[in-house]
Scaffold this motif. Structure first.
Motif, short mmCIF file in Angstrom:
data_model
loop_
_atom_site.label_atom_id
_atom_site.label_comp_id
_atom_site.label_asym_id
_atom_site.label_seq_id
_atom_site.Cartn_x
_atom_site.Cartn_y
_atom_site.Cartn_z
N ALA A 220 0.85 -1.19 0.00
CA ALA A 220 0.00 0.00 0.00
C ALA A 220 0.89 1.24 0.00
O ALA A 220 1.96 1.26 0.62
CB ALA A 220 -0.90 0.00 1.22
N ALA A 221 0.46 2.26 -0.72
CA ALA A 221 1.29 3.47 -0.84
C ALA A 221 0.43 4.72 -0.83
O ALA A 221 -0.74 4.69 -1.24
CB ALA A 221 2.11 3.42 -2.13
N LEU A 222 1.02 5.79 -0.35
CA LEU A 222 0.46 7.14 -0.53
C LEU A 222 1.41 7.90 -1.42
O LEU A 222 2.60 8.04 -1.11
CB LEU A 222 0.32 7.86 0.81
N GLU A 223 0.90 8.36 -2.55
CA GLU A 223 1.69 9.28 -3.36
C GLU A 223 1.29 10.69 -2.97
O GLU A 223 0.11 11.04 -2.95
CB GLU A 223 1.46 9.09 -4.85
N ILE A 224 2.28 11.50 -2.64
CA ILE A 224 2.04 12.89 -2.29
C ILE A 224 2.39 13.70 -3.53
O ILE A 224 3.54 13.99 -3.82
CB ILE A 224 2.89 13.31 -1.08
N VAL A 225 1.36 13.99 -4.30
CA VAL A 225 1.58 14.73 -5.53
C VAL A 225 1.72 16.22 -5.21
O VAL A 225 1.24 16.72 -4.20
CB VAL A 225 0.44 14.49 -6.54
N ASP A 226 2.40 16.91 -6.09
CA ASP A 226 2.66 18.33 -5.89
C ASP A 226 2.77 18.96 -7.27
O ASP A 226 3.02 18.28 -8.26
CB ASP A 226 3.96 18.52 -5.10
N SER A 227 2.58 20.24 -7.34
CA SER A 227 2.71 20.93 -8.61
C SER A 227 3.52 22.20 -8.42
O SER A 227 3.27 22.96 -7.48
CB SER A 227 1.33 21.29 -9.20
N ARG A 228 4.46 22.40 -9.30
CA ARG A 228 5.20 23.65 -9.32
C ARG A 228 4.47 24.72 -10.10
O ARG A 228 4.91 25.86 -10.18
CB ARG A 228 6.60 23.42 -9.94
N ILE A 229 3.30 24.36 -10.64
CA ILE A 229 2.46 25.29 -11.40
C ILE A 229 1.43 25.90 -10.45
O ILE A 229 0.71 25.18 -9.75
CB ILE A 229 1.74 24.58 -12.55
N ALA A 230 1.37 27.21 -10.42
CA ALA A 230 0.50 27.91 -9.46
C ALA A 230 -0.95 27.46 -9.59
O ALA A 230 -1.49 27.32 -10.70
CB ALA A 230 0.61 29.42 -9.68
N ASP A 231 -1.58 27.20 -8.43
CA ASP A 231 -3.00 26.89 -8.32
C ASP A 231 -3.39 25.61 -9.08
O ASP A 231 -4.56 25.44 -9.43
CB ASP A 231 -3.86 28.06 -8.82
N TRP A 232 -2.44 24.73 -9.33
CA TRP A 232 -2.71 23.49 -10.07
C TRP A 232 -3.40 23.79 -11.41
O TRP A 232 -4.24 23.02 -11.88
CB TRP A 232 -3.58 22.54 -9.24
N ASP A 233 -3.01 24.89 -12.03
CA ASP A 233 -3.59 25.29 -13.31
C ASP A 233 -2.85 24.57 -14.42
O ASP A 233 -2.01 25.14 -15.12
CB ASP A 233 -3.49 26.81 -13.47
N ILE A 234 -3.16 23.26 -14.59
CA ILE A 234 -2.34 22.44 -15.48
C ILE A 234 -3.13 21.87 -16.65
O ILE A 234 -4.32 21.58 -16.55
CB ILE A 234 -1.68 21.27 -14.71
N THR A 235 -2.42 21.72 -17.76
CA THR A 235 -2.85 20.90 -18.89
C THR A 235 -1.91 19.69 -18.93
O THR A 235 -1.01 19.56 -18.10
CB THR A 235 -2.74 21.67 -20.20
N LEU A 236 -2.09 18.84 -19.91
CA LEU A 236 -1.22 17.67 -20.04
C LEU A 236 0.24 18.08 -20.14
O LEU A 236 1.11 17.51 -19.48
CB LEU A 236 -1.63 16.86 -21.27
N ALA A 237 0.53 19.09 -20.95
CA ALA A 237 1.92 19.51 -21.12
C ALA A 237 2.52 19.99 -19.81
O ALA A 237 3.69 19.70 -19.51
CB ALA A 237 2.01 20.60 -22.18
N ASP A 238 1.76 20.72 -19.03
CA ASP A 238 2.27 21.25 -17.77
C ASP A 238 2.63 20.13 -16.81
O ASP A 238 3.70 20.13 -16.20
CB ASP A 238 1.23 22.17 -17.11
#
Length: 267
Positions: A137-155
């Motif tokens: 069992a695992a917890l992935e702690i995802v994070d984004s360097r893109i402000a406000d998680w304003d992401i598309t696939l490329a981001d």
């Protein structure tokens, strides 16, 4: 179409700046295009090379976008992947260091640990299954360097598939002892149920996700190797994990995995 090396360098510099300053930045799709997967992976590879030059060690891969709902949201029809480095594994830490994160969210997943390389052959379901030494069992702690998680696939692809840290439970099961697609998951934040799901939510079977990754990683010239960890994709919706939160996930057969996030980020 050839990827413009200057554009790749600009995008990599923007994301590197976010990591170095601890401050999220604008999306990189203005440089790459919102759906240019090739350019996005070129940025990811450049960032990986930079980390390796500084002494980082690859521990495995993570698979993202395994949920059909998230794929529809981003307008894609396949998963993506990122690189796991050894220093992302915080399983032995008493707390998840919030200082290392900008906009943390948690996902409950099955992690596969490989006992054999997945570099040659057909990489069919039987071969992929046989290559798994055990699962946890695992917890992935995802994070984004893109402000406000304003992401598309490329981001997200350029940003190493929005990777952050991960926590692995201690209980190990072989694939003779449980069936990944039949698992059920419940995840709690401070003892409040916040996410539910199942193995079938991950491309129909987490082993399908592993097979996809094995083929894709080989195409990119970096096949999966024995001893590597593969985070196979979320079993249910991800949830915010701000400082001070305690996340606990129950994955049937595999048991519990927990992560307590430190109260405050460093100044």
């Amino acid at each position: 179409m050839a990827v413009d090396s200057k554009v790749i360098a600009q995008a990599a510099a923007r994301l590197t700046g976010a990591m170095e300053r601890g401050r999220a930045v604008a999306p990189v799709r203005d440089l790459l295009g919102a759906q240019d997967i090739g350019a996005a992976y070129a940025v990811q590879q450049e960032l990986t090379r930079r980390r390796l030059r500084r002494g980082a060690v690859v521990a495995g891969r993570k698979i993202g976008l395994t949920s059909p709902a998230v794929q529809r949201q981003l307008g894609v029809d396949q998963p993506d992947f990122g690189v796991l480095f050894a220093d992302m594994d915080v399983s032995a830490e008493p707390e998840v260091p919030s200082a290392r994160l900008l906009q943390a969210k948690a996902e409950a997943e099955i992690a596969f640990v490989l006992g054999e390389d997945l570099a040659d052959g057909d990489l069919d379901p039987a071969q992929v299954r046989a290559a798994v030494d055990h699962a946890v069992a695992a917890l992935e702690i995802v994070d984004s360097r893109i402000a406000d998680w304003d992401i598309t696939l490329a981001d997200t692809v350029a940003d190493n598939a929005s990777s952050g840290l991960y926590v692995l439970a201690e209980r190990r099961l072989t694939l003779d002892e449980f069936e990944p697609r039949e698992t059920t998951m419940r995840m709690y934040a401070d003892d409040v149920l916040v996410s539910e799901g199942s193995g079938a939510a991950c491309l129909g079977d987490p082993l399908n996700a592993l097979a996809w990754l094995a083929r894709t990683a080989r195409e990119f010239g970096e096949p999966l190797r024995a001893g590597q960890v593969v985070l196979s994709g979320a079993l249910g919706p991800m949830v915010p994990a701000p400082p001070g939160t305690r996340i606990r996930a129950e994955i049937s057969s595999l048991g519990e995995v927990t992560a307590a996030f430190s109260e405050k980020r460093d100044a």
